[in-house]
Design a protein around this motif. Structure first.
Motif, PDB file in Angstrom:
ATOM      1  N   GLN A  89      64.345  30.167  56.907  1.00 41.81           N
ATOM      2  CA  GLN A  89      65.020  31.721  57.536  1.00 41.81           C
ATOM      3  C   GLN A  89      66.013  31.963  58.082  1.00 41.81           C
ATOM      4  O   GLN A  89      65.527  33.192  57.977  1.00 41.81           O
ATOM      5  CB  GLN A  89      63.762  31.431  59.137  1.00 41.81           C
ATOM      6  CG  GLN A  89      62.522  31.531  58.799  1.00 41.81           C
ATOM      7  CD  GLN A  89      60.985  31.997  59.461  1.00 41.81           C
ATOM      8  OE1 GLN A  89      61.926  32.247  60.737  1.00 41.81           O
ATOM      9  NE2 GLN A  89      59.917  31.997  59.324  1.00 41.81           N
ATOM     10  N   LYS A  90      66.196  31.183  59.290  1.00 37.80           N
ATOM     11  CA  LYS A  90      67.714  31.369  59.257  1.00 37.80           C
ATOM     12  C   LYS A  90      68.909  31.680  57.850  1.00 37.80           C
ATOM     13  O   LYS A  90      69.741  33.036  57.668  1.00 37.80           O
ATOM     14  CB  LYS A  90      68.750  30.547  60.524  1.00 37.80           C
ATOM     15  CG  LYS A  90      68.486  30.646  61.988  1.00 37.80           C
ATOM     16  CD  LYS A  90      68.724  29.521  62.426  1.00 37.80           C
ATOM     17  CE  LYS A  90      68.658  29.059  63.456  1.00 37.80           C
ATOM     18  NZ  LYS A  90      69.156  28.177  64.406  1.00 37.80           N
ATOM     19  N   GLN A  91      69.206  30.861  57.000  1.00 37.38           N
ATOM     20  CA  GLN A  91      69.378  30.848  55.688  1.00 37.38           C
ATOM     21  C   GLN A  91      68.961  32.196  54.577  1.00 37.38           C
ATOM     22  O   GLN A  91      70.117  32.914  54.033  1.00 37.38           O
ATOM     23  CB  GLN A  91      69.100  29.893  54.922  1.00 37.38           C
ATOM     24  CG  GLN A  91      69.963  29.652  53.584  1.00 37.38           C
ATOM     25  CD  GLN A  91      69.451  28.253  52.656  1.00 37.38           C
ATOM     26  OE1 GLN A  91      68.496  28.191  52.060  1.00 37.38           O
ATOM     27  NE2 GLN A  91      69.662  27.341  53.163  1.00 37.38           N
ATOM     28  N   VAL A 268      52.136  29.712  45.420  1.00 34.96           N
ATOM     29  CA  VAL A 268      51.884  30.840  46.557  1.00 34.96           C
ATOM     30  C   VAL A 268      51.220  31.998  46.507  1.00 34.96           C
ATOM     31  O   VAL A 268      51.684  32.352  45.563  1.00 34.96           O
ATOM     32  CB  VAL A 268      52.963  31.521  47.626  1.00 34.96           C
ATOM     33  CG1 VAL A 268      53.654  31.668  48.353  1.00 34.96           C
ATOM     34  CG2 VAL A 268      54.370  29.711  47.218  1.00 34.96           C
ATOM     35  N   GLU A 269      50.658  32.035  47.402  1.00 33.52           N
ATOM     36  CA  GLU A 269      49.697  32.522  47.696  1.00 33.52           C
ATOM     37  C   GLU A 269      49.720  33.783  48.822  1.00 33.52           C
ATOM     38  O   GLU A 269      50.045  33.136  49.739  1.00 33.52           O
ATOM     39  CB  GLU A 269      47.923  32.393  47.808  1.00 33.52           C
ATOM     40  CG  GLU A 269      47.568  31.527  46.594  1.00 33.52           C
ATOM     41  CD  GLU A 269      47.073  32.639  45.297  1.00 33.52           C
ATOM     42  OE1 GLU A 269      46.973  33.661  45.253  1.00 33.52           O
ATOM     43  OE2 GLU A 269      47.163  31.789  44.263  1.00 33.52           O
ATOM     44  N   MET A 314      63.488  35.302  46.571  1.00 33.31           N
ATOM     45  CA  MET A 314      62.721  33.944  45.792  1.00 33.31           C
ATOM     46  C   MET A 314      63.340  32.789  46.636  1.00 33.31           C
ATOM     47  O   MET A 314      62.757  32.013  46.377  1.00 33.31           O
ATOM     48  CB  MET A 314      63.474  34.013  44.708  1.00 33.31           C
ATOM     49  CG  MET A 314      62.920  35.433  43.961  1.00 33.31           C
ATOM     50  SD  MET A 314      63.642  36.403  42.784  1.00 33.31           S
ATOM     51  CE  MET A 314      63.638  34.750  41.512  1.00 33.31           C
ATOM     52  N   VAL A 315      64.606  32.319  47.058  1.00 29.69           N
ATOM     53  CA  VAL A 315      65.351  31.526  47.961  1.00 29.69           C
ATOM     54  C   VAL A 315      64.420  31.042  48.992  1.00 29.69           C
ATOM     55  O   VAL A 315      64.508  30.121  48.863  1.00 29.69           O
ATOM     56  CB  VAL A 315      66.842  32.110  48.022  1.00 29.69           C
ATOM     57  CG1 VAL A 315      66.956  30.487  49.059  1.00 29.69           C
ATOM     58  CG2 VAL A 315      67.659  31.833  46.311  1.00 29.69           C
ATOM     59  N   GLU A 319      62.753  27.581  49.371  1.00 26.86           N
ATOM     60  CA  GLU A 319      62.832  26.305  50.200  1.00 26.86           C
ATOM     61  C   GLU A 319      62.278  26.730  51.407  1.00 26.86           C
ATOM     62  O   GLU A 319      62.462  25.181  52.680  1.00 26.86           O
ATOM     63  CB  GLU A 319      63.987  27.171  51.430  1.00 26.86           C
ATOM     64  CG  GLU A 319      65.288  27.360  50.349  1.00 26.86           C
ATOM     65  CD  GLU A 319      66.691  25.902  50.379  1.00 26.86           C
ATOM     66  OE1 GLU A 319      66.209  25.201  50.714  1.00 26.86           O
ATOM     67  OE2 GLU A 319      67.450  26.176  50.483  1.00 26.86           O
ATOM     68  N   LYS A 320      60.888  27.095  51.745  1.00 26.00           N
ATOM     69  CA  LYS A 320      60.179  26.625  52.715  1.00 26.00           C
ATOM     70  C   LYS A 320      58.407  26.486  51.946  1.00 26.00           C
ATOM     71  O   LYS A 320      58.027  25.749  52.891  1.00 26.00           O
ATOM     72  CB  LYS A 320      59.582  28.551  53.283  1.00 26.00           C
ATOM     73  CG  LYS A 320      58.796  28.702  55.034  1.00 26.00           C
ATOM     74  CD  LYS A 320      59.045  27.721  56.207  1.00 26.00           C
ATOM     75  CE  LYS A 320      58.775  28.138  57.146  1.00 26.00           C
ATOM     76  NZ  LYS A 320      57.542  28.774  57.248  1.00 26.00           N
ATOM     77  N   TYR A 321      58.675  26.709  51.300  1.00 31.38           N
ATOM     78  CA  TYR A 321      57.277  26.745  50.352  1.00 31.38           C
ATOM     79  C   TYR A 321      56.999  24.950  49.175  1.00 31.38           C
ATOM     80  O   TYR A 321      56.010  25.412  49.071  1.00 31.38           O
ATOM     81  CB  TYR A 321      56.154  27.163  50.486  1.00 31.38           C
ATOM     82  CG  TYR A 321      55.481  28.091  51.684  1.00 31.38           C
ATOM     83  CD1 TYR A 321      55.006  27.495  52.367  1.00 31.38           C
ATOM     84  CD2 TYR A 321      56.193  29.787  51.643  1.00 31.38           C
ATOM     85  CE1 TYR A 321      54.919  28.190  53.374  1.00 31.38           C
ATOM     86  CE2 TYR A 321      56.448  30.015  52.761  1.00 31.38           C
ATOM     87  CZ  TYR A 321      55.746  29.924  54.282  1.00 31.38           C
ATOM     88  OH  TYR A 321      55.138  30.267  55.093  1.00 31.38           O
ATOM     89  N   GLY A 322      58.178  25.417  48.365  1.00 29.68           N
ATOM     90  CA  GLY A 322      58.251  24.678  47.467  1.00 29.68           C
ATOM     91  C   GLY A 322      58.126  22.959  47.613  1.00 29.68           C
ATOM     92  O   GLY A 322      58.612  22.837  48.544  1.00 29.68           O
TER      93      GLY A 322
END
Length: 454
Positions: A89-91, A268-269, A314-315, A319-322
């Protein structure tokens, strides 16, 4: 590790300040005189076929687009991640600010000042208003914040400092934006390399010093003190009670479609997909402005965290869900190349679409031949990037391909004939087959097509 730059350039200065903050020394800093056309020298074109500055050459790895370079320097040489944290989130918030700097803040500078400086054109009042709008957004981002991307000093502050100091030396009076003025004084004291940055600003100032004295008087005359309503960013608890990941979008928008394809690729949904009719002004509704004061689509609202700028989203999703990092690898060089392509897509490729087609579609203006040439130049660069490459950022399929696919398919539905760019054609056919969500993307293109059918 060599840096090709010009001190007067704000993007170059942002890289120099980043390096200073990291304690990175370049083996050679090579000044490129763009006014003399040195960026077109064959030896430079071998390094950077897009012939832009700054360009970093690190032991055989070439990278351009200043904000991609800044991130790369932190990822590769930073002793810690303070300037660009690993926290998704910070990124993501820093990425959003970097894209805002490129696509809104510094863009407003170039659109207003460059025609006057380099083409000797008169000041354009409409473009001046864009500067005011950009500073209003920045002022809102800084409301209640010490720094521009939250409570910690980051790359966003360095990028903004390079831009705002350029406005400063140009004579733009931003004292009426109290949060910006407060932040600016603080950032100048905190940022290593500020003195060199200011020396570069004074180098750039010579373009203004050669203008007649009435120039700054003209600026003062053009300032429009509008009573613009500012909406402050609020917490999710103030906006909604439920905790869900909602996506605000418009199906025809290329930027929105790139996020949808990314989500599809990641599995991701979204809990809710909310269509925002920007033509009807729904982006200005108070409930949406509380989430995104810049009132743009797409906007992601993830369990209290609001994010906009499609490529930043997109990034963040990767980063969070990949489940892995295939679409946006952890390797600093691979990641940097993808970042460069994402900035190229925003600042060159899709920008050429919007500058040529949007005035015809939305303002009913005639086609502009010079803007059409920018499309051809952009496709020429893309064709070069794809020479001997299977994908948009090297040998692996990545977010760069998804972003390019969204843009190129929009050119496709607009009727732009890119058959003469053989590498682009080859890549396009491959990308359509590989990309999850291509059918939805093409359906969105058909939605957008109605503007051309009319």
């Amino acid at each position: 590790m060599d840096l090709y730059y010009r001190l007067g350039s704000a993007p170059c200065r942002s890289v120099l300040m980043t390096a200073k903050a990291l304690g990175v020394e370049f083996d050679k800093k090579t000044t490129i005189n763009t006014r003399a056309g040195e960026q077109f020298n064959p030896e430079y074109l071998k390094i950077n076929p897009q012939h832009t500055i700054p360009t970093l050459h690190d032991n055989g790895f070439a990278l351009w687009e200043s904000r991609a370079i800044m991130v790369y320097l932190v990822e590769k040489y930073g002793k810690d991640d303070k300037l660009f944290p690993k926290d998704p989130q910070k990124q993501a918030l820093i990425n959003q600010r970097l894209y805002f700097d490129m696509g809104t803040l510094y863009k407003s500078f170039s659109e207003y000042y460059y025609p006057q400086i380099f083409l000797k054109k008169p000041a354009n009042e409409e473009n001046y208003k864009k500067i005011e709008v950009a500073f209003e957004f920045l002022n809102t981002f800084l409301e209640g914040q010490t720094y521009s991307a939250g409570e910690d000093y980051s790359l966003a502050d360095i990028a903004f400092l390079a831009s705002v100091s350029t406005f400063d030396v140009a004579g733009f009076d931003f004292k009426r934006y109290a949060n910006v003025a407060r932040w600016y004084e603080q950032a100048k004291k905190l940022t290593p390399g500020w003195e060199e940055n200011w020396a570069g600003c004074l180098e750039f100032r010579k373009y203004f010093d050669t203008k007649p004295k009435s120039f700054f008087q003209l600026l003062a005359a053009l300032r429009l003190h509008q009573n613009t309503r500012v909406y402050l960013i609020t917490t999710f608890s103030e906006c909604h009670q439920r905790e869900k990941m909602d996506f605000y979008y418009r199906p025809g928008s290329a930027s929105c479609r790139s996020v949808l394809m990314t989500a599809k690729a990641l599995g991701v949904e979204f809990d809710k997909k909310i269509i925002i009719n920007t033509r009807a002004g729904e982006q200005f509704k108070p409930e949406f402005l509380k989430i995104n004061p810049q009132h743009t689509v797409p906007t992601l609202h993830d369990n209290g965290f609001a994010l906009w700028e499609s490529r930043a989203i997109m990034v963040y999703l990767v980063e969070k869900y990949g489940k892995d990092d295939k679409l946006f690898p952890k390797d600093p060089q691979k990641q940097a190349l993808i970042n460069q392509r994402l900035y190229f897509d925003m600042g060159t490729l899709y920008k050429s679409f919007s500058e040529y087609y949007y005035p015809q579609i939305f303002l009913k203006k005639p086609a502009n031949e010079e803007n059409y040439k920018k499309i051809e130049v952009a496709f020429g660069f893309l064709n070069t990037f794809l020479e001997g490459q299977t994908y948009g950022a090297g040998e692996d399929y990545s977010l760069a391909d998804i972003s390019f696919l969204s843009s190129v398919s929009t050119f496709d539905v607009a009727g732009f004939d890119f058959k003469r760019y053989a590498n682009v054609v080859r890549w396009y056919e491959q990308a359509k087959k590989l990309t999850p969500g291509w059918e939805d993307n093409w359906a969105g293109c058909q939605e957008f097509r109605k503007y051309f059918d009319n």
